[in-house]
Design a protein around this motif. Sequence first.
Motif, PDB file in Angstrom:
ATOM      1  N   THR A  98      38.266  38.141  31.964  1.00  0.00           N
ATOM      2  CA  THR A  98      37.698  38.277  33.317  1.00  0.00           C
ATOM      3  C   THR A  98      36.182  38.420  33.261  1.00  0.00           C
ATOM      4  O   THR A  98      35.451  37.787  34.031  1.00  0.00           O
ATOM      5  CB  THR A  98      38.313  39.498  34.024  1.00  0.00           C
ATOM      6  OG1 THR A  98      39.735  39.389  34.011  1.00  0.00           O
ATOM      7  CG2 THR A  98      37.829  39.572  35.469  1.00  0.00           C
TER       8      THR A  98
ATOM      9  N   GLY B 280      41.087  41.863  30.551  1.00  0.00           N
ATOM     10  CA  GLY B 280      39.767  42.269  31.031  1.00  0.00           C
ATOM     11  C   GLY B 280      38.646  41.499  30.377  1.00  0.00           C
ATOM     12  O   GLY B 280      37.646  41.143  31.018  1.00  0.00           O
TER      13      GLY B 280
ATOM     14  N   VAL C 257      31.900  40.684  41.043  1.00  0.00           N
ATOM     15  CA  VAL C 257      33.133  41.471  41.171  1.00  0.00           C
ATOM     16  C   VAL C 257      33.998  41.278  39.933  1.00  0.00           C
ATOM     17  O   VAL C 257      34.621  42.234  39.436  1.00  0.00           O
ATOM     18  CB  VAL C 257      33.898  41.064  42.443  1.00  0.00           C
ATOM     19  CG1 VAL C 257      35.225  41.812  42.532  1.00  0.00           C
ATOM     20  CG2 VAL C 257      33.060  41.332  43.682  1.00  0.00           C
ATOM     21  N   ALA C 258      34.031  40.046  39.404  1.00  0.00           N
ATOM     22  CA  ALA C 258      34.840  39.763  38.211  1.00  0.00           C
ATOM     23  C   ALA C 258      34.350  40.568  37.014  1.00  0.00           C
ATOM     24  O   ALA C 258      35.152  41.083  36.229  1.00  0.00           O
ATOM     25  CB  ALA C 258      34.795  38.264  37.899  1.00  0.00           C
ATOM     26  N   LYS C 259      33.023  40.691  36.856  1.00  0.00           N
ATOM     27  CA  LYS C 259      32.484  41.465  35.729  1.00  0.00           C
ATOM     28  C   LYS C 259      32.819  42.943  35.858  1.00  0.00           C
ATOM     29  O   LYS C 259      33.147  43.601  34.859  1.00  0.00           O
ATOM     30  CB  LYS C 259      30.971  41.254  35.639  1.00  0.00           C
ATOM     31  CG  LYS C 259      30.587  39.879  35.118  1.00  0.00           C
ATOM     32  CD  LYS C 259      29.096  39.734  34.955  1.00  0.00           C
ATOM     33  CE  LYS C 259      28.385  39.582  36.275  1.00  0.00           C
ATOM     34  NZ  LYS C 259      26.953  39.271  36.106  1.00  0.00           N
ATOM     35  N   ILE C 260      32.739  43.477  37.093  1.00  0.00           N
ATOM     36  CA  ILE C 260      33.062  44.894  37.307  1.00  0.00           C
ATOM     37  C   ILE C 260      34.551  45.144  37.071  1.00  0.00           C
ATOM     38  O   ILE C 260      34.942  46.088  36.374  1.00  0.00           O
ATOM     39  CB  ILE C 260      32.658  45.318  38.722  1.00  0.00           C
ATOM     40  CG1 ILE C 260      31.135  45.227  38.893  1.00  0.00           C
ATOM     41  CG2 ILE C 260      33.132  46.734  39.014  1.00  0.00           C
ATOM     42  CD1 ILE C 260      30.660  45.488  40.296  1.00  0.00           C
ATOM     43  N   VAL C 261      35.397  44.272  37.648  1.00  0.00           N
ATOM     44  CA  VAL C 261      36.844  44.436  37.491  1.00  0.00           C
ATOM     45  C   VAL C 261      37.246  44.255  36.030  1.00  0.00           C
ATOM     46  O   VAL C 261      38.061  45.013  35.495  1.00  0.00           O
ATOM     47  CB  VAL C 261      37.591  43.424  38.391  1.00  0.00           C
ATOM     48  CG1 VAL C 261      39.084  43.445  38.088  1.00  0.00           C
ATOM     49  CG2 VAL C 261      37.339  43.743  39.857  1.00  0.00           C
ATOM     50  N   GLY C 262      36.669  43.251  35.364  1.00  0.00           N
ATOM     51  CA  GLY C 262      36.993  43.005  33.958  1.00  0.00           C
ATOM     52  C   GLY C 262      36.625  44.174  33.066  1.00  0.00           C
ATOM     53  O   GLY C 262      37.380  44.557  32.163  1.00  0.00           O
ATOM     54  N   THR C 263      35.451  44.759  33.318  1.00  0.00           N
ATOM     55  CA  THR C 263      35.036  45.928  32.542  1.00  0.00           C
ATOM     56  C   THR C 263      35.983  47.094  32.775  1.00  0.00           C
ATOM     57  O   THR C 263      36.356  47.809  31.828  1.00  0.00           O
ATOM     58  CB  THR C 263      33.606  46.333  32.926  1.00  0.00           C
ATOM     59  OG1 THR C 263      32.725  45.228  32.688  1.00  0.00           O
ATOM     60  CG2 THR C 263      33.134  47.511  32.094  1.00  0.00           C
ATOM     61  N   SER C 264      36.395  47.289  34.020  1.00  0.00           N
ATOM     62  CA  SER C 264      37.326  48.385  34.343  1.00  0.00           C
ATOM     63  C   SER C 264      38.680  48.166  33.666  1.00  0.00           C
ATOM     64  O   SER C 264      39.282  49.114  33.134  1.00  0.00           O
ATOM     65  CB  SER C 264      37.511  48.490  35.855  1.00  0.00           C
ATOM     66  OG  SER C 264      36.272  48.683  36.509  1.00  0.00           O
ATOM     67  N   ILE C 265      39.157  46.922  33.673  1.00  0.00           N
ATOM     68  CA  ILE C 265      40.434  46.611  33.022  1.00  0.00           C
ATOM     69  C   ILE C 265      40.351  46.882  31.527  1.00  0.00           C
ATOM     70  O   ILE C 265      41.298  47.399  30.912  1.00  0.00           O
ATOM     71  CB  ILE C 265      40.824  45.146  33.289  1.00  0.00           C
ATOM     72  CG1 ILE C 265      41.152  44.938  34.774  1.00  0.00           C
ATOM     73  CG2 ILE C 265      42.027  44.735  32.434  1.00  0.00           C
ATOM     74  CD1 ILE C 265      41.404  43.497  35.149  1.00  0.00           C
TER      75      ILE C 265
END
Length: 387
Positions: A327, A324, A143-151
Amino acid sequence: MGEERERSVLSKMINKVKPFIAIVSLQFGYAGMYIISLISFRHGMSNFVLTTYRHLVATVVIAPFAFFLERKIRPRMTLPIFLRIVALGILEPVLDQNLYYLGMKATTATYASAFVNMLPAVTFVLAMIFRLEKINLKKVRSVAKIVGTSITVVGAMVMTLYKGPIVDFIKSGGTEHHVSTTESADKHWVTGTIMILASILSWAGYFILQSFTLKKYPAELSLTAWICLVGMIEDGIVALVMVRDLSAWKVGWDSRLLAAAYTGIVCSGIAYYVQGVVIRERGPVFLTSFSPLCMIITAALGTFVLGEKVHLGSILGSIIIVSGLYTVVWGKSKDGKDTETDEKIKELPITNSITSISVDDSRLSSEGDAKIVTIPASKSSFGTRGT
């Protein structure tokens, strides 16, 4: 014993820090490339000629090291591997660099470097498609990788779409030049953006293919030399078709020679090698997650060297992008820890003893007796069959 432990701990710390130092240094190198290349373009150099000379210099510099340092470990060249190298040469030296240079000339160096922040997101998606990156939404690291990429993507969009007021860190005399550059770039803004996005897609594909190629040809220096050589030939063919004026190939002691030498040594020779090492150790997503730093460095260099103005949107976007970035890096660090834990579990030995398992078989046996099944423990570790 104490000194040996300290050396072991220090060695582990250095090995963990090496990829970070290498990638951050690489971002400084790329930022310098954007500034130097843009200066050479303003002096009339063709981007097709620059990419050809760039890989000529890279081949001359890297090939001797590859020949002598990897002569004992270099695998035999096969047709499938060579075809992959040809594809790598098309993706990065030809498509990525030429499209990026064309997009940068149509816009600005800061704008182009801001769009490079899309690279982690594109690489992340391609890595999931080709199963180089495992995603489990039940685990925090994924989840951190997905959220970080989105940020990171949001930060890039903020920096691109919102300018805001100018923030003067230094008094610069380059305002008039910057305005004229922006006005001329506005005429080809859409075309430049499309070219930059296409170059990012090609660059991400290059990282994915490089990751697969290194598994078949695990010699980073030799692979770098081959990519530079093949890329030089492919770039030369494209340049001869696109640039008909032979005077465009002339290079003197000026910004053209500096651009060819700098980009060839730093951004092709050294960069390809460092990228190969980091991809083999940490994967393509970890490598590209640091690309947002390049935009921040480029914006700073653009302010001091080219006299470009820094807007509030650039500062806010940079802050979001760095958030991001950290993250994603945190998620990747958890991947490494889980891998180490799994390896340690696999290495745990099974106690060499006799285990008795009592199975109540009264329902299946007409006699109603309990059967004792004796199973000798295997002397091998988990994951292997005992003899």
